[in-house]
Design an enzyme around this catalytic site. Structure first.
Site, PDB file in Angstrom:
ATOM      1  N   ARG A  82       0.869  -1.178   0.000  1.00  0.00           N
ATOM      2  CA  ARG A  82       0.000   0.000   0.000  1.00  0.00           C
ATOM      3  C   ARG A  82       0.904   1.225   0.000  1.00  0.00           C
ATOM      4  O   ARG A  82       1.688   1.419   0.945  1.00  0.00           O
ATOM      5  CB  ARG A  82      -0.910   0.000   1.233  1.00  0.00           C
ATOM      6  CG  ARG A  82      -1.650   1.303   1.431  1.00  0.00           C
ATOM      7  CD  ARG A  82      -2.761   1.233   2.451  1.00  0.00           C
ATOM      8  NE  ARG A  82      -3.886   0.490   1.933  1.00  0.00           N
ATOM      9  CZ  ARG A  82      -5.104   0.490   2.484  1.00  0.00           C
ATOM     10  NH1 ARG A  82      -5.344   1.209   3.574  1.00  0.00           N
ATOM     11  NH2 ARG A  82      -6.075  -0.220   1.959  1.00  0.00           N
ATOM     12  N   HIS A 131      -7.387   0.805  -6.404  1.00  0.00           N
ATOM     13  CA  HIS A 131      -7.549  -0.091  -5.238  1.00  0.00           C
ATOM     14  C   HIS A 131      -8.139  -1.406  -5.770  1.00  0.00           C
ATOM     15  O   HIS A 131      -9.282  -1.773  -5.477  1.00  0.00           O
ATOM     16  CB  HIS A 131      -8.459   0.573  -4.207  1.00  0.00           C
ATOM     17  CG  HIS A 131      -8.404  -0.033  -2.842  1.00  0.00           C
ATOM     18  ND1 HIS A 131      -7.567  -1.093  -2.509  1.00  0.00           N
ATOM     19  CD2 HIS A 131      -9.097   0.274  -1.698  1.00  0.00           C
ATOM     20  CE1 HIS A 131      -7.749  -1.396  -1.237  1.00  0.00           C
ATOM     21  NE2 HIS A 131      -8.670  -0.591  -0.730  1.00  0.00           N
ATOM     22  N   GLN A 160      -9.713  -4.265  -3.503  1.00  0.00           N
ATOM     23  CA  GLN A 160     -11.042  -3.902  -3.013  1.00  0.00           C
ATOM     24  C   GLN A 160     -12.103  -4.211  -4.057  1.00  0.00           C
ATOM     25  O   GLN A 160     -13.180  -4.737  -3.748  1.00  0.00           O
ATOM     26  CB  GLN A 160     -11.074  -2.400  -2.664  1.00  0.00           C
ATOM     27  CG  GLN A 160     -12.408  -1.908  -2.188  1.00  0.00           C
ATOM     28  CD  GLN A 160     -12.784  -2.471  -0.832  1.00  0.00           C
ATOM     29  OE1 GLN A 160     -12.008  -2.368   0.117  1.00  0.00           O
ATOM     30  NE2 GLN A 160     -13.965  -3.064  -0.710  1.00  0.00           N
ATOM     31  N   ASP A 215     -17.529   6.522  -1.537  1.00  0.00           N
ATOM     32  CA  ASP A 215     -16.261   6.438  -0.803  1.00  0.00           C
ATOM     33  C   ASP A 215     -16.027   7.791  -0.153  1.00  0.00           C
ATOM     34  O   ASP A 215     -16.702   8.779  -0.462  1.00  0.00           O
ATOM     35  CB  ASP A 215     -15.135   6.069  -1.793  1.00  0.00           C
ATOM     36  CG  ASP A 215     -13.782   5.858  -1.119  1.00  0.00           C
ATOM     37  OD1 ASP A 215     -13.748   5.605   0.101  1.00  0.00           O
ATOM     38  OD2 ASP A 215     -12.748   5.961  -1.814  1.00  0.00           O
ATOM     39  N   CYS A 270     -16.277   0.939   0.478  1.00  0.00           N
ATOM     40  CA  CYS A 270     -15.114   0.122   0.824  1.00  0.00           C
ATOM     41  C   CYS A 270     -14.754   0.225   2.298  1.00  0.00           C
ATOM     42  O   CYS A 270     -14.049  -0.636   2.810  1.00  0.00           O
ATOM     43  CB  CYS A 270     -13.924   0.524  -0.048  1.00  0.00           C
ATOM     44  SG  CYS A 270     -13.328   2.205   0.247  1.00  0.00           S
ATOM     45  N   ARG A 316     -13.107  -9.164   1.175  1.00  0.00           N
ATOM     46  CA  ARG A 316     -11.693  -8.825   0.949  1.00  0.00           C
ATOM     47  C   ARG A 316     -10.827 -10.057   1.168  1.00  0.00           C
ATOM     48  O   ARG A 316      -9.910 -10.350   0.400  1.00  0.00           O
ATOM     49  CB  ARG A 316     -11.240  -7.715   1.921  1.00  0.00           C
ATOM     50  CG  ARG A 316     -11.822  -6.342   1.669  1.00  0.00           C
ATOM     51  CD  ARG A 316     -11.374  -5.770   0.338  1.00  0.00           C
ATOM     52  NE  ARG A 316      -9.927  -5.671   0.222  1.00  0.00           N
ATOM     53  CZ  ARG A 316      -9.183  -4.671   0.698  1.00  0.00           C
ATOM     54  NH1 ARG A 316      -9.761  -3.660   1.302  1.00  0.00           N
ATOM     55  NH2 ARG A 316      -7.872  -4.657   0.530  1.00  0.00           N
TER      56      ARG A 316
HETATM   57  N1  NVA Z   1     -10.251   6.383  -1.226  1.00  0.00           N
HETATM   58  C1  NVA Z   1      -9.901   5.946   0.102  1.00  0.00           C
HETATM   59  C2  NVA Z   1     -10.040   4.480   0.234  1.00  0.00           C
HETATM   60  C3  NVA Z   1      -9.727   3.933   1.606  1.00  0.00           C
HETATM   61  C4  NVA Z   1      -9.798   2.446   1.682  1.00  0.00           C
HETATM   62  C5  NVA Z   1      -8.486   6.384   0.425  1.00  0.00           C
HETATM   63  O1  NVA Z   1      -7.607   6.238  -0.440  1.00  0.00           O
HETATM   64  O2  NVA Z   1      -8.243   6.867   1.523  1.00  0.00           O
HETATM   65  N1   CP Z   2     -11.232  -0.682   2.410  1.00  0.00           N
HETATM   66  C1   CP Z   2      -9.962  -0.654   2.854  1.00  0.00           C
HETATM   67  O1   CP Z   2      -8.995  -0.789   2.091  1.00  0.00           O
HETATM   68  O2   CP Z   2      -9.865  -0.475   4.195  1.00  0.00           O
HETATM   69  P1   CP Z   2      -8.514  -0.231   5.036  1.00  0.00           P
HETATM   70  O3   CP Z   2      -8.007   1.129   4.637  1.00  0.00           O
HETATM   71  O4   CP Z   2      -8.964  -0.316   6.449  1.00  0.00           O
HETATM   72  O5   CP Z   2      -7.532  -1.300   4.666  1.00  0.00           O
END
Ligand code: NVA
Ligand code: CP
Length: 309
Positions: free
Chosen positions: A102, A129, A132, A225, A266, A294
């Site tokens: 990540r 992502h 997800q 989101d 998500c 997931r």
């Molecule tokens: N769009 C959000 C998704 C979190 C799982 C982010 O990148 O923070």
């Molecule tokens: N949806 C998701 O990726 O959640 P986290 O940021 O908690 O991993």
């Protein structure tokens, strides 16, 4: 066999995506092979941003496959100092069988994969992502059956990772994917081009709307989101007032005109901002199945990737 990575949704062909979704169902229903990572194979799961679901679902899923998860906060690695991404990739491949990362810009994970001798999996970047969205597609299949021809509308920041992955991943699945975003927050053109390329192969479609009400009309699935993604907290943009008409609330959900619409998010959700409690906790909400999936979808993805080595 060829080394495969999963950096964005269209790294899988439509047939490969379906194969992984079917395998994910097998894992969920107890039919998946119990220990494809026996040995054990090790998987590095590295975070440059915070996480609850991704971290826990990968760590537990890898253990359930008989593998050994090595979960690391990137701030404690030399990656955060002077060591290059490419040198890190070369070293990691000497220890582990898969790297899950990540990070921030997609270019960083592209650099990791370019120097890696083992599969690299995107656990969220600023642009995509894709893990997800495998879980999202598994969830939609459970509720609505085969994906081709279903309509999914995404509301909110059209330029974020979830919007982009739903566009490209949904089009790969043959879905009709719509977005509705405030002015200045439309999906990136290169992502729309990639999604439309896929839609042309699968019979899906991609449409960009200004009006949230028009975008949700007839939708089988409505997704949203956070309006502020990780790393955007101080980007100087107003991420509240232009977004208010795009809030997923009971009124907008009713505007689908469908009885059986499913709601996706998500998570983490900002209750009362992009989604109301009434919708998140209501009968249309699939968000906690989505979170569970997931783990099943990632177990399928990891199994598929290591079997190609
Ligand atoms: N769009 C959000 C998704 C979190 C799982 C982010 O990148 O923070
Ligand atoms: N949806 C998701 O990726 O959640 P986290 O940021 O908690 O991993």
């Amino acid at each position: 066999m060829t080394l495969r990575h999963f950096l964005r949704d269209d790294d899988l062909s439509p047939a490969e995506q379906l194969e992984i979704l079917e395998l994910a169902d097998d894992f969920k229903n107890g039919r998946g092979s119990p220990s494809p990572l026996a040995g054990p194979k090790s998987v590095a799961v590295i975070f440059e941003k915070t996480s609850t679901r991704t971290r826990l679902s990968f760590e537990t899923g890898i253990a359930q496959l008989g593998g050994h998860p090595v979960v690391v906060d990137a701030r404690t690695m030399q990656l955060g100092r002077e060591e290059t991404i490419e040198d890190t990739a070369r070293v990691l491949a000497r220890y582990v069988d898969v790297v899950v990362w990540r990070t921030f810009a997609q270019a960083r994970i592209d650099a990791m994969s370019s120097a890696s001798d083992v599969p690299v999996v995107n656990a969220l970047t600023n642009e995509f992502h894709p893990c997800q969205v495998l879980a999202d597609l598994q969830t939609v299949r459970e509720r609505h059956g085969p994906l081709p021809g279903l309509t999914l509308t995404y509301l909110g920041d059209g330029a974020n990772n979830m919007a982009h992955s739903l566009l490209v991943g949904g089009a790969t699945a043959g879905m009709n994917v719509r977005t509705a975003a405030p002015h200045g927050f439309a999906p990136e053109q290169w992502v729309l081009d990639a999604a439309r390329k896929r839609a042309a192969e699968t019979g899906g479609s991609v449409e960009v709307f200004d009006s949230p009400t028009e975008a949700v009309a007839g939708a089988d699935v409505v997704a949203t989101d956070s309006w502020t993604s990780m790393g955007q907290e101080n980007d100087g943009k107003d991420r509240v007032s232009p977004f208010r008409p795009f809030q997923l609330n009971a009124e907008l959900l009713a505007a689908t005109g469908k009885e059986e619409t499913s709601v996706l998010h998500c998570l983490p959700a900002h209750r009362g901002w992009e989604i109301t409690d009434e919708v998140l906790d209501g009968p249309s909400s699939a968000v906690f199945d989505e979170a569970e999936n997931r783990m099943h979808a990632q177990k399928a993805l990891l199994t598929w990737l290591v079997q190609r080595r």
